[in-house]
Design a protein around this motif. Structure first.
Motif, short mmCIF file in Angstrom:
data_model
loop_
_atom_site.label_atom_id
_atom_site.label_comp_id
_atom_site.label_asym_id
_atom_site.label_seq_id
_atom_site.Cartn_x
_atom_site.Cartn_y
_atom_site.Cartn_z
N LEU A 187 -2.10 -3.83 0.15
CA LEU A 187 -1.49 -4.31 1.52
C LEU A 187 -0.16 -4.28 1.79
O LEU A 187 0.41 -3.74 0.58
CB LEU A 187 -1.52 -6.01 1.08
CG LEU A 187 -2.94 -6.66 1.52
CD1 LEU A 187 -2.51 -8.37 1.15
CD2 LEU A 187 -3.37 -6.96 2.47
N MET A 188 0.52 -3.73 2.68
CA MET A 188 1.69 -2.74 2.94
C MET A 188 2.51 -3.57 3.99
O MET A 188 3.44 -3.04 4.28
CB MET A 188 0.90 -1.14 2.88
CG MET A 188 -0.07 -0.73 2.24
SD MET A 188 -0.37 1.40 2.85
CE MET A 188 0.97 1.32 2.89
N ARG A 189 1.93 -4.08 5.09
CA ARG A 189 2.94 -3.91 6.44
C ARG A 189 3.10 -6.16 6.51
O ARG A 189 2.12 -6.64 5.67
CB ARG A 189 2.36 -3.90 7.28
CG ARG A 189 1.74 -2.28 7.58
CD ARG A 189 1.15 -1.85 8.34
NE ARG A 189 -0.02 -2.88 9.03
CZ ARG A 189 -0.42 -2.59 10.16
NH1 ARG A 189 -0.31 -2.36 10.94
NH2 ARG A 189 -1.38 -3.30 10.29
N PRO A 190 3.90 -6.74 7.10
CA PRO A 190 4.00 -7.68 7.26
C PRO A 190 2.64 -8.01 7.68
O PRO A 190 2.11 -9.50 7.97
CB PRO A 190 5.20 -8.37 8.14
CG PRO A 190 6.24 -6.80 7.71
CD PRO A 190 4.90 -5.60 7.59
N GLU A 191 2.10 -7.88 9.31
CA GLU A 191 0.86 -8.02 9.54
C GLU A 191 -0.23 -8.07 8.76
O GLU A 191 -1.32 -8.83 9.01
CB GLU A 191 0.73 -6.98 11.19
CG GLU A 191 1.23 -6.54 11.72
CD GLU A 191 2.48 -5.65 11.68
OE1 GLU A 191 2.00 -4.51 12.33
OE2 GLU A 191 2.99 -5.23 10.78
N ASP A 192 -0.52 -6.98 7.28
CA ASP A 192 -0.85 -7.61 6.88
C ASP A 192 -1.27 -9.17 6.39
O ASP A 192 -2.39 -9.59 6.04
CB ASP A 192 -1.10 -5.78 5.88
CG ASP A 192 -1.13 -5.24 6.08
OD1 ASP A 192 -1.47 -4.47 7.47
OD2 ASP A 192 -0.81 -4.29 5.51
N PHE B 281 0.08 2.93 -1.47
CA PHE B 281 1.61 2.45 -2.68
C PHE B 281 2.74 1.84 -2.09
O PHE B 281 3.19 2.03 -1.40
CB PHE B 281 1.96 3.85 -3.45
CG PHE B 281 3.32 3.19 -4.29
CD1 PHE B 281 3.69 3.12 -5.45
CD2 PHE B 281 4.33 3.59 -3.30
CE1 PHE B 281 4.76 2.46 -6.12
CE2 PHE B 281 5.86 3.44 -3.85
CZ PHE B 281 5.50 2.68 -5.01
N VAL B 282 2.68 0.75 -2.77
CA VAL B 282 4.83 0.17 -1.90
C VAL B 282 5.14 -0.29 -3.36
O VAL B 282 4.94 -0.41 -5.14
CB VAL B 282 4.03 -1.46 -1.87
CG1 VAL B 282 2.80 -1.41 -0.51
CG2 VAL B 282 3.56 -2.14 -2.92
N THR C 44 8.78 -4.18 -2.08
CA THR C 44 8.16 -4.19 -0.98
C THR C 44 7.60 -5.45 -1.16
O THR C 44 7.69 -5.67 -0.28
CB THR C 44 7.67 -2.79 -0.53
OG1 THR C 44 9.40 -1.80 -0.27
CG2 THR C 44 6.88 -3.20 0.75
N ALA C 45 6.60 -5.20 -1.86
CA ALA C 45 5.92 -6.37 -2.01
C ALA C 45 6.58 -7.68 -2.43
O ALA C 45 5.99 -8.49 -1.72
CB ALA C 45 5.33 -5.74 -3.55
#
Length: 195
Positions: free
Chosen positions: A9-14, A36-37, A41-42
């Motif tokens: 998971l990498m994005r708010p939409e995820d 990678f995050v 970010t995580a």
């Protein structure tokens, strides 16, 4: 019923898609990879994660100190260890309350492992399917990963009978998480078969 981990998971939409699809585990990759995050970010992404969804950090030969720092920052509940992990390292992580997944990539599972979960995988995000018939049934909490997608997950669950299934690229379109694929994957994984 099998539980589902959506990884990478990498994005708010995820995060929104994971919440809506009803995943059991959310995976954040702290190892060098296209998913990678950073810790920062995580933590930002997790603000909107359903608190019932357990957070898993994916590591490849990272130091125990690094894993513990990420755990203490509140970013993970479970550490998924790829690469070499010794019984001492696993015990050190467990001693602070962190649960551990030991990953067996293309090699025999060690049922004597002290990890909380054992994962069989075809390789870090390789997208290749394992030979499901060759996976032994063990009396441990087992996670199946590697090449799973909405079309093959029902068959995988029937053949292997894992406790948890793990997907990343199998629910992506053009390299990004696809909410419809995530929804279908979870639905197909959890569907009860009446024989």
């Amino acid at each position: 019923m099998v539980k589902v981990k959506i990884c990478g998971l990498m994005r708010p939409e995820d995060i929104q898609a994971v919440n809506e699809a009803g995943a059991d585990f959310a995976g954040f990759v702290f190892a060098p990879s296209r998913h990678f995050v950073s810790l920062e970010t995580a933590l930002k992404l997790q603000i909107n994660l359903n608190p019932d969804i357990k957070k898993i950090g994916v590591f490849v030969n990272e130091s125990i100190a690094e894993i513990l720092a990420i755990y203490r920052a509140g970013a993970i509940d479970i550490a998924q260890l790829h690469g070499k992990s010794t019984p001492d390292e696993i015990a050190t992580l467990q001693a602070v309350g962190l649960k551990v997944i030991q990953v067996f990539e293309r090699k025999a599972i060690d049922p004597q492992s002290s990890a909380d979960y054992l994962m069989v995988d075809s390789g870090k995000g390789s997208g290749q399917v394992l030979n499901w018939q060759s996976i032994p049934h063990i009396d441990r909490t087992m996670i199946l990963a590697g090449g799973l997608n909405p079309d093959n997950i029902s068959q995988a669950v029937q053949m292997v009978n894992p406790d948890i299934v793990d997907v990343s690229s199998g629910v992506e379109t053009d390299g990004k998480k696809d909410p419809t694929k995530m929804m279908n994957f979870i639905k197909n994984a959890k569907e009860e078969y009446v024989l």
